[in-house]
Design a protein around this motif. Structure first.
Motif, PDB file in Angstrom:
ATOM      1  N   ARG A  27      41.520 -25.022 -35.596  1.00 54.13           N
ATOM      2  CA  ARG A  27      41.243 -26.380 -35.111  1.00 54.13           C
ATOM      3  C   ARG A  27      40.134 -26.374 -34.051  1.00 54.13           C
ATOM      4  O   ARG A  27      39.285 -27.283 -34.031  1.00 54.13           O
ATOM      5  CB  ARG A  27      42.520 -27.013 -34.556  1.00 54.13           C
ATOM      6  N   CYS A  28      40.125 -25.369 -33.213  1.00 55.24           N
ATOM      7  CA  CYS A  28      39.054 -25.279 -32.209  1.00 55.24           C
ATOM      8  C   CYS A  28      37.704 -25.026 -32.878  1.00 55.24           C
ATOM      9  O   CYS A  28      36.682 -25.610 -32.494  1.00 55.24           O
ATOM     10  CB  CYS A  28      39.361 -24.160 -31.212  1.00 55.24           C
ATOM     11  N   VAL A  76      44.335 -29.516 -29.654  1.00 52.61           N
ATOM     12  CA  VAL A  76      44.942 -28.254 -29.230  1.00 52.61           C
ATOM     13  C   VAL A  76      45.188 -28.338 -27.729  1.00 52.61           C
ATOM     14  O   VAL A  76      44.307 -28.786 -26.985  1.00 52.61           O
ATOM     15  CB  VAL A  76      43.998 -27.069 -29.549  1.00 52.61           C
ATOM     16  N   HIS A 100      39.549 -29.765 -26.653  1.00 52.83           N
ATOM     17  CA  HIS A 100      40.929 -30.251 -26.591  1.00 52.83           C
ATOM     18  C   HIS A 100      41.027 -31.679 -27.113  1.00 52.83           C
ATOM     19  O   HIS A 100      41.932 -32.013 -27.895  1.00 52.83           O
ATOM     20  CB  HIS A 100      41.437 -30.163 -25.149  1.00 52.83           C
ATOM     21  N   ARG A 151      45.635 -23.695 -24.288  1.00 48.97           N
ATOM     22  CA  ARG A 151      45.531 -22.765 -25.403  1.00 48.97           C
ATOM     23  C   ARG A 151      44.114 -22.680 -25.967  1.00 48.97           C
ATOM     24  O   ARG A 151      43.833 -21.805 -26.788  1.00 48.97           O
ATOM     25  CB  ARG A 151      46.494 -23.204 -26.533  1.00 48.97           C
ATOM     26  N   TYR A 168      45.548 -22.928 -34.120  1.00 47.51           N
ATOM     27  CA  TYR A 168      44.763 -23.389 -32.975  1.00 47.51           C
ATOM     28  C   TYR A 168      43.330 -22.867 -33.056  1.00 47.51           C
ATOM     29  O   TYR A 168      42.370 -23.577 -32.697  1.00 47.51           O
ATOM     30  CB  TYR A 168      45.413 -22.940 -31.663  1.00 47.51           C
TER      31      TYR A 168
END
Length: 270
Positions: free
Chosen positions: A25-26, A47, A42, A51, A22
């Motif tokens: 990916r963020c 994600v 998001h 989170r 996560y």
């Protein structure tokens, strides 16, 4: 390669460098935005929104993300140069820490010489074999004999390490399977003795489905590394055997075979 494939590959690399999925990916989502809210991150990263904040807090603590305390909060990734520098330093620090731990716990009993004479070890993967090759070249005291059957295994780092050996007065003898390889070796390393090998019977024809020798390295006439691979395979993973000892049968055999291709180099242990 599609955008999704690029993203997945980048996520995998970031995970290898210590980020969770996560977090990775963020971070990648923010590299695509001048700045973004948790909602925007998001939507791009997929994600779960709940989170995103946790992932951003970790990224901020690692110096990879900046936070603007507005309403709603805005986040942005640091520049690529700064991010790669931060990740490289983190990775280097982990390696240094690991090295320190390994040095602390390592304790190896010395092995009797009689046992070492018969040892043969195997290595798999080009990176591992290259690393062992560089170590052997760097540790050479008197002589390096390197036979190269495939030019793709001659990297800039190989040439640099051989130059360093020559600078410390190590005798360097280089064999090439083809005239093209021999010519390049002579151009790159004019201070070395270069010859075209007469060992085709050992190296093989490199035809389909036949194992080919990639390199033969003999250091100080007692430490040997032989690499092999399937040149036409979809996955041409290199494998190698490593042996040492003046009385090791494999070392004795290859020392004499290599010497047979070096007519002006006399084997001191016939």
């Amino acid at each position: 390669m599609t955008q999704d494939n690029l993203t997945n590959e980048a996520v995998s690399l970031l995970q290898n460098l210590g980020l969770q999925e996560y977090e990775a990916r963020c971070f990648l989502a923010l590299t695509r935005l001048p700045s973004g809210t948790a909602k925007e991150i998001h939507e791009i990263s997929e994600v779960p929104r709940t989170r995103v904040y946790d992932a951003i807090r970790v990224l901020e603590s690692q110096g990879l993300v900046e936070v603007q305390h507005s309403s709603p909060q805005q986040f942005r990734a640091v520049g690529i140069d700064e991010a790669t520098r931060t990740l490289r330093q983190k990775y280097d620090n982990r390696i240094d820490t690991l090295e320190s731990y390994l040095e602390t716990v390592e304790h190896r009993e010395s092995e009797p010489d009689d046992d070492r004479m018969q040892e043969v070890w195997s290595l798999t993967g080009r990176d591992a074999i290259e690393s062992r090759t560089f170590d052997l070249l760097a540790e050479a005291d008197s002589e390096i004999a390197l036979v190269v059957a495939d030019e793709t295994f001659l990297s800039d780092e190989v040439y640099e390490t051989l130059h360093a050996a020559i600078d410390r007065d190590v005798s360097v003898i280089l064999g090439g399977r083809t005239e093209e390889i021999t010519s390049r070796l002579g151009t790159e390393l004019p201070a070395a003795r270069v010859f075209e090998t007469n060992l085709d019977f050992l190296i093989g024809s490199m035809t389909d489905h036949e194992v080919a020798i990639s390199r033969i390295l003999l250091v100080d006439r007692e430490t040997l590394l032989i690499g092999s691979y399937y040149p036409d395979s979809e996955d041409p993973t290199e494998q190698a055997i490593f042996a040492s000892g003046l009385e090791n049968g494999i070392v004795v055999l290859l020392r004499r075979l290599i010497s047979s291709g070096l007519t002006a180099v006399e084997d001191p242990n016939p």
